[in-house]
Scaffold this active site. Structure first.
Site, mmCIF file in Angstrom:
data_model
loop_
_atom_site.group_PDB
_atom_site.id
_atom_site.type_symbol
_atom_site.label_atom_id
_atom_site.label_comp_id
_atom_site.label_asym_id
_atom_site.label_seq_id
_atom_site.Cartn_x
_atom_site.Cartn_y
_atom_site.Cartn_z
ATOM 1 C CG ASP A 179 22.242 26.898 -9.361
ATOM 2 O OD1 ASP A 179 22.232 27.409 -8.387
ATOM 3 O OD2 ASP A 179 21.373 27.170 -10.321
ATOM 4 C CG ASP A 181 -0.131 0.136 2.399
ATOM 5 O OD1 ASP A 181 1.178 -0.051 2.609
ATOM 6 O OD2 ASP A 181 -0.795 0.263 3.709
ATOM 7 N N GLY A 182 2.215 1.274 -0.094
ATOM 8 C CA GLY A 182 3.091 2.369 -0.194
ATOM 9 C C GLY A 182 3.720 2.559 1.143
ATOM 10 C CD GLU A 183 0.978 2.260 5.922
ATOM 11 O OE1 GLU A 183 1.292 1.173 6.806
ATOM 12 O OE2 GLU A 183 -0.381 2.984 6.279
ATOM 13 N NE ARG A 237 14.151 23.580 -4.358
ATOM 14 C CZ ARG A 237 14.064 22.794 -5.888
ATOM 15 N NH1 ARG A 237 14.102 23.616 -6.747
ATOM 16 N NH2 ARG A 237 13.653 21.705 -5.643
ATOM 17 C CD GLN A 238 7.180 27.370 0.422
ATOM 18 O OE1 GLN A 238 7.337 27.559 -0.771
ATOM 19 N NE2 GLN A 238 6.130 28.549 0.969
ATOM 20 C CE LYS A 261 16.936 31.263 -11.038
ATOM 21 N NZ LYS A 261 17.395 29.908 -10.691
ATOM 22 N NE ARG A 287 12.377 30.246 -9.005
ATOM 23 C CZ ARG A 287 12.708 29.068 -9.792
ATOM 24 N NH1 ARG A 287 11.750 28.688 -10.309
ATOM 25 N NH2 ARG A 287 13.930 28.751 -9.651
ATOM 26 C CG HIS A 292 17.722 26.819 -2.394
ATOM 27 N ND1 HIS A 292 18.386 27.024 -3.620
ATOM 28 C CD2 HIS A 292 16.839 27.596 -2.460
ATOM 29 C CE1 HIS A 292 17.735 28.127 -4.270
ATOM 30 N NE2 HIS A 292 16.960 28.610 -3.428
HETATM 31 C C1 R5P Z 1 17.263 28.324 -7.276
HETATM 32 O O1 R5P Z 1 17.402 29.587 -6.779
HETATM 33 C C2 R5P Z 1 18.466 27.274 -7.335
HETATM 34 O O2 R5P Z 1 19.324 27.727 -7.083
HETATM 35 C C3 R5P Z 1 18.557 26.829 -8.880
HETATM 36 O O3 R5P Z 1 18.757 27.555 -9.667
HETATM 37 C C4 R5P Z 1 17.130 26.399 -9.328
HETATM 38 O O4 R5P Z 1 16.783 25.398 -8.443
HETATM 39 C C5 R5P Z 1 17.272 25.506 -10.743
HETATM 40 O O5 R5P Z 1 15.952 25.239 -11.103
HETATM 41 P P1 R5P Z 1 15.784 24.882 -12.736
HETATM 42 O O6 R5P Z 1 17.087 23.739 -12.868
HETATM 43 O O7 R5P Z 1 14.313 24.199 -12.594
HETATM 44 O O8 R5P Z 1 16.027 26.047 -13.542
#
Ligand code: R5P
Length: 292
Positions: free
Chosen positions: A216, A34-36, A93-94, A189, A191, A127
């Site tokens: 990165d 069942d995924g557990e 990231r969150q 960049k 977003r 991150h």
């Molecule tokens: C975001 O700020 C991270 O440092 C990466 O640049 C990001 O997660 C890369 O995402 P993607 O490959 O989808 O462009």
């Protein structure tokens, strides 16, 4: 100290045991129909400080739960201290509320780790460092960028241009530059928080005729690297490589990056794949040895 290689990082955990000389406690694991998730420690941890090595890339939620279960099992079986080693830390990231109604995912995760029995966290190139302040116990990030840069030096590429795809990751480019010995720079960049779409721009960079390495922390869909490679080609770079710590490389990301003219993609084994040409084992082993 004893090392517990979690189901997501068996190979890396075993390499760390070899490098440190610390004893290994294997894990029996399976996923029920069942995924557990099910995990069981196959060795003694009573009276020990244990380091559970478990990356938390996809399937993130399963791997996070396995880690929590292992921490709980270690404490139940008498471990005195549990260090969670997450080479890739999911949900980092969150680390704040971007839009009304969201949660701070990494904060909820930290509370879950604490409840499970984790006493300390070690991760690699998280991150966002502020994400680590959400943990109610010591949480540390260590950097694999010098190891990635050394890969290029060993390959015979000297004085390459270290490029960060955005200003926030400039610290990464600077760490690489100190090993590569070439120039350094970054793109801009932006977003869109609703669609996730990014746009990149560049001031004039002095990359004409140069070998450039785009560095990165994460490559996910590859969009950032594809966009950066296009700008570098337009500005006359002779060769473009890319290196990241966490090569998530979702879907056809790898193909899109190579099609954009990037010579090679290098990542670590925080997310195991054929691009994992640099192992984190020496870095993590050094960190764990410093703890005893
Ligand atoms: C975001 O700020 C991270 O440092 C990466 O640049 C990001 O997660 C890369 O995402 P993607 O490959 O989808 O462009």
């Amino acid at each position: 100290m004893k090392v517990i290689p979690g189901p997501a990082s068996v190979e890396l955990g075993e390499k760390i045991c070899e490098l440190t000389g610390f004893g290994k406690v294997s894990v029996a694991s399976r996923v029920f129909p069942d995924g557990e998730s099910y995990v069981r420690l196959e060795g003694k941890v009573h009276g020990e400080h244990v380091a559970i090595v478990q990356t938390t890339c996809a399937p993130q939620d399963t791997r996070l739960l396995q880690l929590a279960f292992l921490a709980n099992a270690a404490k139940r079986n008498g471990a005195t201290k549990v260090t969670a080693v997450t080479p890739y830390l999911a949900y980092a990231r969150q680390d704040k509320i971007f839009l009304e109604g969201e949660t701070i995912s990494v904060e909820a995760l930290a509370a879950m780790f604490k409840a499970a029995g984790v006493d300390q966290l070690i991760t690699v190139n998280v991150h966002s460092e502020p994400a680590l302040t959400k943990f109610p116990f010591p949480a540390k990030t260590i950097s694999a960028i010098p190891l990635l840069a050394q890969y290029f030096v060993q390959k015979g590429i000297k004085k390459a241009f270290a490029l960060s795809p955005d200003k926030g990751a400039m610290y990464i480019a600077l760490q690489a530059q100190s090993v590569l010995g070439g120039e350094v720079g970054h793109l801009e960049k932006q977003r869109d928080r609703y669609t996730g779409q990014t746009t990149q721009t560049a001031a004039h960079l002095n990359v004409k005729g140069q070998t450039v390495i785009i560095l990165d922390d994460i490559i996910s869909t590859g969009g950032t690297i594809v966009g950066a490679a296009k700008i570098l080609r337009e500005q006359g770079a002779s060769q473009v490589y890319t290196a990241c710590v966490h090569g998530l490389l979702i879907g056809d990301a790898e193909k899109r990056i190579l099609d954009a003219g990037v010579e090679e993609i290098i990542s670590t084994d925080s997310v195991p794949s054929k691009n994992s040409k640099v192992s984190l084992a020496p870095l993590i082993a050094q960190e764990l040895k410093a703890q005893v």
